[in-house]
Design an enzyme around this catalytic site. Sequence first.
Site, PDB file in Angstrom:
ATOM      1  N   PHE A 108       0.848  -1.198   0.000  1.00 20.76           N
ATOM      2  CA  PHE A 108       0.000   0.000   0.000  1.00 20.76           C
ATOM      3  C   PHE A 108       0.875   1.237   0.000  1.00 20.76           C
ATOM      4  O   PHE A 108       1.689   1.434   0.899  1.00 20.76           O
ATOM      5  CB  PHE A 108      -0.934   0.023   1.218  1.00 20.76           C
ATOM      6  CG  PHE A 108      -1.898   1.179   1.169  1.00 20.76           C
ATOM      7  CD1 PHE A 108      -3.076   1.090   0.439  1.00 20.76           C
ATOM      8  CD2 PHE A 108      -1.613   2.369   1.812  1.00 20.76           C
ATOM      9  CE1 PHE A 108      -3.961   2.170   0.359  1.00 20.76           C
ATOM     10  CE2 PHE A 108      -2.487   3.456   1.738  1.00 20.76           C
ATOM     11  CZ  PHE A 108      -3.665   3.347   1.025  1.00 20.76           C
ATOM     12  N   ASP A 126       9.164   2.853   2.265  1.00 24.57           N
ATOM     13  CA  ASP A 126       7.935   3.550   2.647  1.00 24.57           C
ATOM     14  C   ASP A 126       7.672   3.302   4.130  1.00 24.57           C
ATOM     15  O   ASP A 126       7.149   2.267   4.518  1.00 24.57           O
ATOM     16  CB  ASP A 126       6.765   3.070   1.773  1.00 24.57           C
ATOM     17  CG  ASP A 126       5.482   3.855   2.066  1.00 24.57           C
ATOM     18  OD1 ASP A 126       5.423   4.518   3.118  1.00 24.57           O
ATOM     19  OD2 ASP A 126       4.549   3.783   1.244  1.00 24.57           O
ATOM     20  N   LYS A 144       1.824  10.251   7.843  1.00 19.98           N
ATOM     21  CA  LYS A 144       0.956   9.904   8.978  1.00 19.98           C
ATOM     22  C   LYS A 144       1.339  10.596  10.296  1.00 19.98           C
ATOM     23  O   LYS A 144       0.999  11.738  10.496  1.00 19.98           O
ATOM     24  CB  LYS A 144       0.893   8.375   9.129  1.00 19.98           C
ATOM     25  CG  LYS A 144       0.089   7.738   7.993  1.00 19.98           C
ATOM     26  CD  LYS A 144      -0.406   6.338   8.294  1.00 19.98           C
ATOM     27  CE  LYS A 144      -1.496   5.941   7.313  1.00 19.98           C
ATOM     28  NZ  LYS A 144      -1.026   5.184   6.174  1.00 19.98           N
TER      29      LYS A 144
HETATM   30  C1  LIG Z   1      -1.202   5.483   4.687  1.00 22.83           C
HETATM   31  C2  LIG Z   1      -0.092   5.086   3.818  1.00 22.83           C
HETATM   32  C3  LIG Z   1       0.183   5.781   2.619  1.00 22.83           C
HETATM   33  C4  LIG Z   1      -0.686   6.888   2.088  1.00 22.83           C
HETATM   34  O1  LIG Z   1      -0.784   7.974   2.943  1.00 22.83           O
HETATM   35  P1  LIG Z   1      -1.954   9.046   2.733  1.00 22.83           P
HETATM   36  O2  LIG Z   1      -1.616  10.147   3.697  1.00 22.83           O
HETATM   37  O3  LIG Z   1      -3.240   8.364   3.073  1.00 22.83           O
HETATM   38  O4  LIG Z   1      -1.921   9.485   1.328  1.00 22.83           O
HETATM   39  C5  LIG Z   1       1.292   5.387   1.892  1.00 22.83           C
HETATM   40  N1  LIG Z   1       2.083   4.366   2.299  1.00 22.83           N
HETATM   41  C6  LIG Z   1       1.832   3.680   3.437  1.00 22.83           C
HETATM   42  C7  LIG Z   1       2.744   2.569   3.842  1.00 22.83           C
HETATM   43  C8  LIG Z   1       0.732   4.003   4.228  1.00 22.83           C
HETATM   44  O5  LIG Z   1       0.463   3.300   5.334  1.00 22.83           O
END
Ligand SMILES: *Cc1c(COP(=O)(O)O)cnc(C)c1O
Length: 400
Positions: free
Chosen positions: A138, A223, A252
């Site tokens: 994700f 990420d 986040k």
């Molecule tokens: C939540 C998340 C995203 C996306 O972040 P948003 O602020 O919702 O755009 C990207 N990568 C990871 C691993 C995430 O948990």
Amino acid sequence: MQHLIEIHQAYSANHVAPYPLVISHGKGSYVYDFDGNAYLDLVAGIGVVNMGHSHPHLLAALNHQAQKIAILPRLFHNEPLAKLLQLSCNLTQMDQAIPMNSGAEAVETAIKVARKWAYVEKKVPDNQAEIIACSNSFHGRTITTLGLSANPLYQQYFGPLTPNFLTIPYNDAEALNSAITPHTAAFFVEPIQGEGGVILPSPGYLSACETICKKKNVLFIIDEIQTGIGRTGALLASQYEAIQADGVLLGKALGGGLLPISLFLAKKECLQVLRPGDHGSTFGGNPLAAAVAYETLMLLENQQLCTHAKKMGCYFLQQLNALKSPLVKEVRGKGLMIGIEINNEKIDTQTVFTALVKKGLLSINTRQKVIRLLPPLTINKEEVDHAIDILATVLTTRHS
Ligand SMILES: *Cc1c(COP(=O)(O)O)cnc(C)c1O
């Protein structure tokens, strides 16, 4: 609060399906509804409110900066951003950073940089750069990050997606090795898959990927949007393997649970391809969000929250394992990133989720098979014990 739910139903688009609970305010590890009922908040804004709700230091930083100046474009310098860039680069051992607002925007930024790096430095022919990511990953919900995330569930009806993204199985370094071509710009990976259901790779996976990327001249981009800012008991989850990535993504919890802010941090060799005008964001790097993010990183360091999160996470996992519930297939996690895989033959996750809310515990139903817990890192032992009591009741009684 039925009338507020009805307004949502009438005026909100149908892309979300909230549980019928209206939350009024939060303090520490708890949120409250309008009748004053308390809920132990193990969602924490989906891994955002790492310092707990309404943290006084963060509120003070927010107020202080808001009264000075909140928004400035990158046409000028500002003090909070300078401090945040320096501190975040030092803590992550990166050279430079680009501030954005959401996680997806930071990922998009990293994709742009990786592509330009591939054309300028690696001499990949125009428009042929490829990027590799993992299945079940994700990285966001924009068209491009949706394509990178390679989850058919989220992609359906939104094509055509951005081309030249390859998907390989997670936790398979050999698959990475074989997928790399002379056109590969970068490999994007989560140290633990969060939205994918709290999937932990085998020890050594990340460092094996790092070695392969270095050898084949491919950018290795981690990420840490969900795993970062102390979530797993270290500032970055990748620090457990002493990785030297080319780039790191934060989002986040970086905004202290108060404001959206994200960062793409990277090595100079990769960011030096950018020229003024190559990238930008109206709100990216605004002093208000930067001041709160700076205070968040300082709090994390000064209050030893990583150590605390590690300790509480170990205790939480140990207590969960001790439940030995037949409704649970597996309990897994690192620090305070916890997944309870539900035995779908016996019960569905929605039933568990609902029973937990009714007993005053908020959790995340992930992919219909995992109850994900992302408590504030400030959670104390009494609160973990309270959570375990509720989970024990729900996971050891019969539901029909
Ligand atoms: C939540 C998340 C995203 C996306 O972040 P948003 O602020 O919702 O755009 C990207 N990568 C990871 C691993 C995430 O948990």
